[in-house]
Scaffold this active site. Structure first.
Site, PDB file in Angstrom:
ATOM      1  N   PHE A 167      20.166  16.059  40.721  1.00 63.64           N
ATOM      2  CA  PHE A 167      19.319  14.380  41.206  1.00 63.64           C
ATOM      3  C   PHE A 167      19.960  14.048  42.139  1.00 63.64           C
ATOM      4  CE2 PHE A 167      17.950  10.219  41.973  1.00 63.64           C
ATOM      5  CZ  PHE A 167      16.805  10.210  41.643  1.00 63.64           C
ATOM      6  N   ASP A 215      27.565  15.451  46.247  1.00 65.12           N
ATOM      7  CA  ASP A 215      26.664  14.143  46.130  1.00 65.12           C
ATOM      8  C   ASP A 215      27.789  13.099  45.195  1.00 65.12           C
ATOM      9  OD1 ASP A 215      25.660  12.312  45.840  1.00 65.12           O
ATOM     10  OD2 ASP A 215      23.464  12.944  45.516  1.00 65.12           O
ATOM     11  N   LYS A 255      25.602   3.743  47.374  1.00 62.38           N
ATOM     12  CA  LYS A 255      24.843   2.598  46.308  1.00 62.38           C
ATOM     13  C   LYS A 255      26.241   1.960  46.387  1.00 62.38           C
ATOM     14  CE  LYS A 255      22.979   6.276  42.526  1.00 62.38           C
ATOM     15  NZ  LYS A 255      22.001   5.310  42.595  1.00 62.38           N
TER      16      LYS A 255
END
Ligand SMILES: Cc1ncc(COP(=O)(O)O)c(C=O)c1O
Length: 403
Positions: free
Chosen positions: A141, A226, A255
């Site tokens: 994802f 990531d 984030k």
């Protein structure tokens, strides 16, 4: 429109149904606790998918934001501003990399890494024009753009959004051999999550990341990590790659970099990689704006103390010890690292959604993923007592389906 029921009804009627939220309407939050519009308090056990690692309204982050709001919020990158140098130097030092390219959302930062890898592949590695391929993992994802979902293996994320961007090879997550076999003359990079968050907090086998590092170095291709969800303290280290002493060629961050205040994302790499991008070839109106940089600078300062990484490691041990006791009692497996866990509920008993709802009724907010898994990622500032209390609520919520 004041009650939860009214606000939920209008939200459902007037917004696209691209989410399926739990029926709670949050009004305010401090630290690890949120309060809904009726005044009921809940412990936040999701942290905005790790965006709130430092909790809601961390004083140092809010102070930095408030001071910056008074001075300067936006310049665009047409000009320099006085928060930018500190941001790039600070994040560069935190990652040990020469250069930073700032964006806003996680998906944009992933796109940035993909573009940089392709350009590097053509200009430095000498891959034939238009031929570059990037190896990616099944179950990945990385965001929601059309290029990123082109290599998603999740039908919901992928199907009916084609035509798809070519140039990706999907291999089994956790298998170094699968990467070795997929590499050829067109390969420019391997992109992976050091722990797959959305897939259910999947931790790859020990030694996998170190092996991927070796494979990439030997093949002369870029290792891109990531760390949008796994990085910045969540796993008990600054980066999840640190657990294996691995330094990727490119870090992708997002984030928690925005401190739960504004979207801030970035990639970090050395000059021989990131130096391939020249003026006009990539950018974003809001990327690296003064407010974003001021907030991120406060986040970087918090991370430089090492306190949050240490706390996530310590509380993570407590969390995982307690969760391990639940295996066999309505829980099939538990995975994770640091203050981050994926809990597989016995599918015979209840769905992840049902358990999340039962947990919400007991005053804890968490979120299911992929049917029967619940993700737990409380803010790192959570107290020991609150952590244990929440896990007790989880045990009770699961037990309620066995009664
Ligand atoms: C590992 C990873 N990469 C990328 C993203 C996308 O970030 P954003 O939603 O900010 O675009 C996410 C979001 O959950 C993520 O977990």
């Amino acid at each position: 429109m004041t009650t939860s029921a009214e606000l939920i009804e209008v939200s459902e009627r007037r917004s696209a149904h691209n989410y399926h939220p739990l029926p709670v309407v949050i009004h305010e939050a401090h630290g690890a606790w949120v309060t809904d519009v009726e005044g009921k308090r809940y412990l936040d056990f999701l942290s905005g998918y790790s965006s709130l690692n430092f909790g809601h309204g961390h004083p140092a982050i809010i102070q930095a934001a408030q001071e910056q709001l008074k001075n300067l919020t936006l310049t665009s990158r047409a000009f320099y501003h006085d928060q930018f140098a500190r941001f790039c130097a600070g994040l560069g030092d935190l990652t040990g990399k020469d250069m930073i390219l700032p964006m806003n959302t996680g998906a944009e930062a992933v796109e940035t890494a993909l573009k940089v890898a392709r350009k590097w592949g053509y200009q430095v590695k000498g891959v034939a024009p238009e031929q570059a391929t990037i190896i990616v993992m099944d179950g990945n994802f990385h965001g929601r753009t059309t290029t990123i979902i082109s290599f998603s293996t999740d039908p919901d994320a992928h199907d009916d959004f084609g035509p798809y961007t070519p140039g990706f090879r999907i291999v089994e997550y956790g298998s170094a051999d699968a990467i070795r076999e997929a590499i050829d003359d067109t390969t420019v990079a391997v992109l992976l999550e050091p722990i797959q968050g959305e897939a259910g907090v999947l931790v790859p086998p020990d030694g996998y990341l170190a092996e991927v590092r070796e494979i990439c170095s030997a093949a002369g291709i870029l290792m891109i990590a990531d760390e949008i969800q796994s990085g910045l303290g969540r796993t008990g280290r600054t980066f999840a790659c640190d657990h294996e002493g691995v330094v990727p060629d490119v870090y992708i961050m997002g984030k928690a970099l925005g401190g739960g205040v504004v979207p801030v994302s970035a990639i970090a790499a050395d000059e021989d990689v990131l130096g391939v991008i020249r003026p006009g070839q990539h950018g974003s109106t809001f990327g690296g704006n003064p407010l974003a940089c001021a907030v991120a600078n406060a986040v970087i300062e918090l991370l430089n103390t090492g306190e949050y990484q240490a706390r996530a490691a310590k509380l993570g041990d407590v969390l995982h010890a307690r969760l391990a006791e639940m295996v066999g009692h309505g829980v099939v497996t538990v995975r994770g690292r640091g203050l981050w866990a994926g809990v597989d509920i016995d599918p015979e008993l209840a769905t992840g959604r049902e358990v999340s709802k039962a947990l919400m009724e007991r005053g804890v907010l968490a979120k299911d993923t992929h049917g029967s898994t619940i993700r737990l990622a409380p803010p790192i500032v959570i107290s020991d007592e609150d952590l244990l209390w929440a896990v007790d609520q989880l045990a009770d919520a699961i037990a309620s389906f066995r009664r």
